[in-house]
Design a protein around this motif. Structure first.
Motif, PDB file in Angstrom:
ATOM      1  N   GLU A 187       0.825  -1.201   0.000  1.00 21.87           N
ATOM      2  CA  GLU A 187       0.000   0.000   0.000  1.00 21.87           C
ATOM      3  C   GLU A 187       0.858   1.250   0.000  1.00 21.87           C
ATOM      4  O   GLU A 187       0.534   2.244  -0.643  1.00 21.87           O
ATOM      5  CB  GLU A 187      -0.936  -0.027   1.221  1.00 21.87           C
ATOM      6  N   SER A 188       1.984   1.220   0.696  1.00 24.06           N
ATOM      7  CA  SER A 188       2.872   2.378   0.740  1.00 24.06           C
ATOM      8  C   SER A 188       3.443   2.688  -0.626  1.00 24.06           C
ATOM      9  O   SER A 188       3.659   3.841  -0.980  1.00 24.06           O
ATOM     10  CB  SER A 188       4.016   2.123   1.740  1.00 24.06           C
ATOM     11  N   VAL A 189       3.697   1.651  -1.419  1.00 30.83           N
ATOM     12  CA  VAL A 189       4.255   1.856  -2.760  1.00 30.83           C
ATOM     13  C   VAL A 189       3.204   2.407  -3.708  1.00 30.83           C
ATOM     14  O   VAL A 189       3.470   3.253  -4.548  1.00 30.83           O
ATOM     15  CB  VAL A 189       4.825   0.523  -3.303  1.00 30.83           C
ATOM     16  N   LEU A 190       1.959   1.931  -3.571  1.00 32.30           N
ATOM     17  CA  LEU A 190       0.921   2.281  -4.540  1.00 32.30           C
ATOM     18  C   LEU A 190       0.255   3.619  -4.272  1.00 32.30           C
ATOM     19  O   LEU A 190      -0.304   4.222  -5.174  1.00 32.30           O
ATOM     20  CB  LEU A 190      -0.147   1.175  -4.566  1.00 32.30           C
ATOM     21  N   PHE A 191       0.299   4.108  -3.037  1.00 34.49           N
ATOM     22  CA  PHE A 191      -0.324   5.376  -2.705  1.00 34.49           C
ATOM     23  C   PHE A 191       0.735   6.426  -2.435  1.00 34.49           C
ATOM     24  O   PHE A 191       1.825   6.120  -1.962  1.00 34.49           O
ATOM     25  CB  PHE A 191      -1.246   5.215  -1.490  1.00 34.49           C
ATOM     26  N   ARG A 192       0.406   7.679  -2.727  1.00 37.38           N
ATOM     27  CA  ARG A 192       1.395   8.755  -2.657  1.00 37.38           C
ATOM     28  C   ARG A 192       1.136   9.691  -1.493  1.00 37.38           C
ATOM     29  O   ARG A 192       0.045   9.761  -0.945  1.00 37.38           O
ATOM     30  CB  ARG A 192       1.378   9.545  -3.974  1.00 37.38           C
ATOM     31  N   ASP A 193       2.177  10.436  -1.190  1.00 33.92           N
ATOM     32  CA  ASP A 193       2.110  11.392  -0.095  1.00 33.92           C
ATOM     33  C   ASP A 193       1.421  12.683  -0.517  1.00 33.92           C
ATOM     34  O   ASP A 193       0.878  13.395   0.305  1.00 33.92           O
ATOM     35  CB  ASP A 193       3.540  11.684   0.386  1.00 33.92           C
ATOM     36  N   LYS A 194       1.461  12.971  -1.825  1.00 28.57           N
ATOM     37  CA  LYS A 194       0.861  14.213  -2.322  1.00 28.57           C
ATOM     38  C   LYS A 194       0.317  13.983  -3.730  1.00 28.57           C
ATOM     39  O   LYS A 194       0.945  13.313  -4.546  1.00 28.57           O
ATOM     40  CB  LYS A 194       1.885  15.343  -2.336  1.00 28.57           C
ATOM     41  N   TYR A 195      -0.859  14.549  -4.000  1.00 29.13           N
ATOM     42  CA  TYR A 195      -1.484  14.445  -5.317  1.00 29.13           C
ATOM     43  C   TYR A 195      -1.682  15.841  -5.898  1.00 29.13           C
ATOM     44  O   TYR A 195      -1.881  16.817  -5.166  1.00 29.13           O
ATOM     45  CB  TYR A 195      -2.840  13.734  -5.218  1.00 29.13           C
ATOM     46  N   VAL A 196      -1.634  15.910  -7.234  1.00 27.07           N
ATOM     47  CA  VAL A 196      -1.797  17.184  -7.937  1.00 27.07           C
ATOM     48  C   VAL A 196      -3.039  17.101  -8.824  1.00 27.07           C
ATOM     49  O   VAL A 196      -3.131  16.228  -9.691  1.00 27.07           O
ATOM     50  CB  VAL A 196      -0.557  17.518  -8.787  1.00 27.07           C
ATOM     51  N   PHE A 197      -3.981  18.013  -8.614  1.00 25.91           N
ATOM     52  CA  PHE A 197      -5.236  18.018  -9.364  1.00 25.91           C
ATOM     53  C   PHE A 197      -5.419  19.341 -10.096  1.00 25.91           C
ATOM     54  O   PHE A 197      -6.470  19.984 -10.000  1.00 25.91           O
ATOM     55  CB  PHE A 197      -6.424  17.775  -8.418  1.00 25.91           C
ATOM     56  N   GLU A 198      -4.425  19.758 -10.844  1.00 26.05           N
ATOM     57  CA  GLU A 198      -4.525  21.043 -11.546  1.00 26.05           C
ATOM     58  C   GLU A 198      -5.591  21.024 -12.634  1.00 26.05           C
ATOM     59  O   GLU A 198      -6.104  22.054 -13.047  1.00 26.05           O
ATOM     60  CB  GLU A 198      -3.150  21.416 -12.136  1.00 26.05           C
ATOM     61  N   PHE A 199      -5.974  19.830 -13.085  1.00 25.39           N
ATOM     62  CA  PHE A 199      -6.953  19.679 -14.166  1.00 25.39           C
ATOM     63  C   PHE A 199      -8.385  19.964 -13.705  1.00 25.39           C
ATOM     64  O   PHE A 199      -9.308  20.028 -14.527  1.00 25.39           O
ATOM     65  CB  PHE A 199      -6.871  18.264 -14.744  1.00 25.39           C
ATOM     66  N   LEU A 200      -8.616  20.148 -12.406  1.00 24.69           N
ATOM     67  CA  LEU A 200      -9.967  20.364 -11.900  1.00 24.69           C
ATOM     68  C   LEU A 200     -10.474  21.783 -12.118  1.00 24.69           C
ATOM     69  O   LEU A 200     -11.679  22.026 -12.101  1.00 24.69           O
ATOM     70  CB  LEU A 200     -10.022  20.034 -10.403  1.00 24.69           C
ATOM     71  N   ASP A 201      -9.553  22.726 -12.300  1.00 24.93           N
ATOM     72  CA  ASP A 201      -9.938  24.141 -12.479  1.00 24.93           C
ATOM     73  C   ASP A 201     -10.822  24.643 -11.348  1.00 24.93           C
ATOM     74  O   ASP A 201     -11.815  25.351 -11.565  1.00 24.93           O
ATOM     75  CB  ASP A 201     -10.663  24.341 -13.827  1.00 24.93           C
ATOM     76  N   LEU A 202     -10.468  24.302 -10.133  1.00 23.68           N
ATOM     77  CA  LEU A 202     -11.241  24.730  -8.967  1.00 23.68           C
ATOM     78  C   LEU A 202     -10.821  26.124  -8.513  1.00 23.68           C
ATOM     79  O   LEU A 202      -9.647  26.482  -8.606  1.00 23.68           O
ATOM     80  CB  LEU A 202     -11.035  23.751  -7.807  1.00 23.68           C
ATOM     81  N   PRO A 203     -11.763  26.907  -8.008  1.00 20.18           N
ATOM     82  CA  PRO A 203     -11.378  28.204  -7.421  1.00 20.18           C
ATOM     83  C   PRO A 203     -10.587  27.980  -6.139  1.00 20.18           C
ATOM     84  O   PRO A 203     -10.637  26.901  -5.543  1.00 20.18           O
ATOM     85  CB  PRO A 203     -12.728  28.867  -7.136  1.00 20.18           C
ATOM     86  N   VAL A 204      -9.896  28.998  -5.692  1.00 20.11           N
ATOM     87  CA  VAL A 204      -9.092  28.875  -4.473  1.00 20.11           C
ATOM     88  C   VAL A 204      -9.973  28.501  -3.282  1.00 20.11           C
ATOM     89  O   VAL A 204      -9.649  27.607  -2.502  1.00 20.11           O
ATOM     90  CB  VAL A 204      -8.339  30.194  -4.192  1.00 20.11           C
ATOM     91  N   ASN A 205     -11.090  29.158  -3.158  1.00 21.08           N
ATOM     92  CA  ASN A 205     -12.010  28.894  -2.043  1.00 21.08           C
ATOM     93  C   ASN A 205     -13.114  27.941  -2.505  1.00 21.08           C
ATOM     94  O   ASN A 205     -14.210  28.370  -2.874  1.00 21.08           O
ATOM     95  CB  ASN A 205     -12.608  30.202  -1.518  1.00 21.08           C
ATOM     96  N   HIS A 206     -12.828  26.645  -2.501  1.00 21.48           N
ATOM     97  CA  HIS A 206     -13.817  25.646  -2.905  1.00 21.48           C
ATOM     98  C   HIS A 206     -14.181  24.804  -1.685  1.00 21.48           C
ATOM     99  O   HIS A 206     -13.391  24.659  -0.753  1.00 21.48           O
ATOM    100  CB  HIS A 206     -13.274  24.755  -4.017  1.00 21.48           C
ATOM    101  N   ASP A 207     -15.409  24.264  -1.715  1.00 24.62           N
ATOM    102  CA  ASP A 207     -15.829  23.421  -0.599  1.00 24.62           C
ATOM    103  C   ASP A 207     -15.746  21.949  -1.011  1.00 24.62           C
ATOM    104  O   ASP A 207     -15.380  21.622  -2.136  1.00 24.62           O
ATOM    105  CB  ASP A 207     -17.236  23.783  -0.120  1.00 24.62           C
ATOM    106  N   GLU A 208     -16.099  21.062  -0.079  1.00 25.04           N
ATOM    107  CA  GLU A 208     -15.950  19.630  -0.336  1.00 25.04           C
ATOM    108  C   GLU A 208     -16.889  19.134  -1.424  1.00 25.04           C
ATOM    109  O   GLU A 208     -16.537  18.220  -2.185  1.00 25.04           O
ATOM    110  CB  GLU A 208     -16.173  18.862   0.973  1.00 25.04           C
ATOM    111  N   LYS A 209     -18.069  19.703  -1.539  1.00 24.19           N
ATOM    112  CA  LYS A 209     -18.995  19.305  -2.601  1.00 24.19           C
ATOM    113  C   LYS A 209     -18.424  19.682  -3.972  1.00 24.19           C
ATOM    114  O   LYS A 209     -18.491  18.896  -4.919  1.00 24.19           O
ATOM    115  CB  LYS A 209     -20.363  19.974  -2.396  1.00 24.19           C
ATOM    116  N   ASP A 210     -17.873  20.886  -4.074  1.00 27.39           N
ATOM    117  CA  ASP A 210     -17.248  21.302  -5.327  1.00 27.39           C
ATOM    118  C   ASP A 210     -16.090  20.363  -5.678  1.00 27.39           C
ATOM    119  O   ASP A 210     -15.925  19.966  -6.841  1.00 27.39           O
ATOM    120  CB  ASP A 210     -16.698  22.733  -5.205  1.00 27.39           C
TER     121      ASP A 210
END
Length: 352
Positions: A187-210
């Motif tokens: 599990e340690s090998v397959l999961f990462r410490d940090k993920y990057v989701f730049e493709f979501l185009d979310l505003p800075v102030n987004h909530d969990e539903k967004d």
């Protein structure tokens, strides 16, 4: 009759795929041989650097039907051979001289088979991307093996390089004892410490539903960032305990681990109380959903930020396999990550 037509279409598609595959293998092997020939001629001083330009002009003048052998591409073929021959020589303890490869410990057939197994499994455009966008042989090999393993398109490869996946994975390995405290080695090998989701185009102030809706809309890109093996089951997965309905933000199944993976999304910094809720979900999944042959469910808590010491304390007595990871909605500073990785390697070198 329709079934018979479907069989014919399948045969045609399979034949086309095999033809394209064989064409790619032949082309990669040809470019390797051309690059090797040019490298050896220049290495033993039979040719000067200007000879490559003369060769390109000769091919264009005498064989105009041959495309792709301009001066720039011929240089790329030479670079292709030099980069991978040196890289594979180091992997298999081979010693390269100007004119030949001397075998020290591995049979030539093994060297050739391993080389071909990797190099011909991706296209020339993949190799051009690797040659021009990676900085070290370790980084190049990382992405090459990833392309073969996860069948990346060129676009997907470019995205992973741009998002500094290599640097993030290497740096993340140093944090795993904290954020993967109760996960197994797999599990340690397959999961990462940090993920990057730049493709979501979310505003800075987004909530969990967004956040959840954006991930669901961009599921293909989300799975690409997570890595190979994830199968999406459902968002807002309902599970009933004691007559009350509870909803898991995102539920996946991981083919390699053979277990359910529950994602809990938080748009704030990590807080210890988040672990209790995720633990409840994992227990419910194991009792009510997990099948007998499957491994215990794994929980992934995605937070905006995490403090390693707080995470360590929160997970120290937590029994279920749980990973706490950060996410960010913008591409990381690649130069900064490379500097951090360089400093890490220097520190390891001094310790050894």
């Amino acid at each position: 009759m329709t079934d018979q037509f479907t069989e014919i279409v399948t045969l045609i598609k399979r034949s086309q795929y095999n033809t394209q595959k064989n064409v790619n293998i032949d082309m990669i092997n040809l470019y390797w041989q051309v690059g090797e020939y040019i490298h050896k001629k220049i290495a033993n001083a039979s040719w000067g650097e200007g000879t490559i330009k003369e060769l390109a002009q000769h091919i264009r003048r005498t064989q105009p039907q041959l495309q792709g052998f301009e001066k720039r591409n011929l240089y790329r073929m030479k670079q292709f051979f030099e980069m991978y021959s040196i890289q594979f020589a180091e992997l298999f303890n081979l010693k390269l001289t100007d004119n030949q490869t001397e075998i020290l410990s591995s049979p030539m057939t093994q060297f050739t088979d391993i080389r071909n197994t990797l190099l011909v499994r991706v296209t020339w455009t993949h190799h051009l991307t690797l040659m021009t966008k990676t900085k070290t042989k370790e980084e190049c090999e990382f992405y090459l093996r990833l392309c073969v393993q996860e069948n990346y398109s060129v676009r997907e490869l470019e995205r992973q390089i741009k998002s500094s996946l290599y640097e993030r994975v290497q740096l993340g390995k140093q944090k795993m004892p904290l954020s993967h405290n109760n996960a197994t080695q797999d599990e340690s090998v397959l999961f990462r410490d940090k993920y990057v989701f730049e493709f979501l185009d979310l505003p800075v102030n987004h909530d969990e539903k967004d956040f959840q809706k954006a991930l669901s809309r961009k599921m293909k890109e989300f799975i690409l960032e997570l890595g190979d093996g994830f199968i999406f089951i459902e968002q807002e997965y309902r599970i009933t305990v004691g007559g009350t309905d509870f909803y898991i933000d995102l539920l996946f199944f991981h083919r390699d681990l053979q277990c359910l993976v529950a994602f809990e999304l938080k748009t704030t910094a990590f807080a210890p109380e988040y672990i209790g809720k995720l633990n409840f979900y994992l227990e419910a999944l194991d009792r009510k959903v997990k099948r007998a042959h499957e491994r215990p469910s794994v929980g992934i808590l995605l937070c905006k930020e995490q403090n390693n010491e707080v995470v360590e304390y929160a997970l120290n007595r937590f029994l279920s396999p749980t990973i706490v990871s950060e996410y960010q909605t913008f591409l990381p500073d690649k130069k900064l990550l490379q500097q951090k990785l360089h400093e890490l390697f220097e520190e390891e070198f001094r310790e050894n």
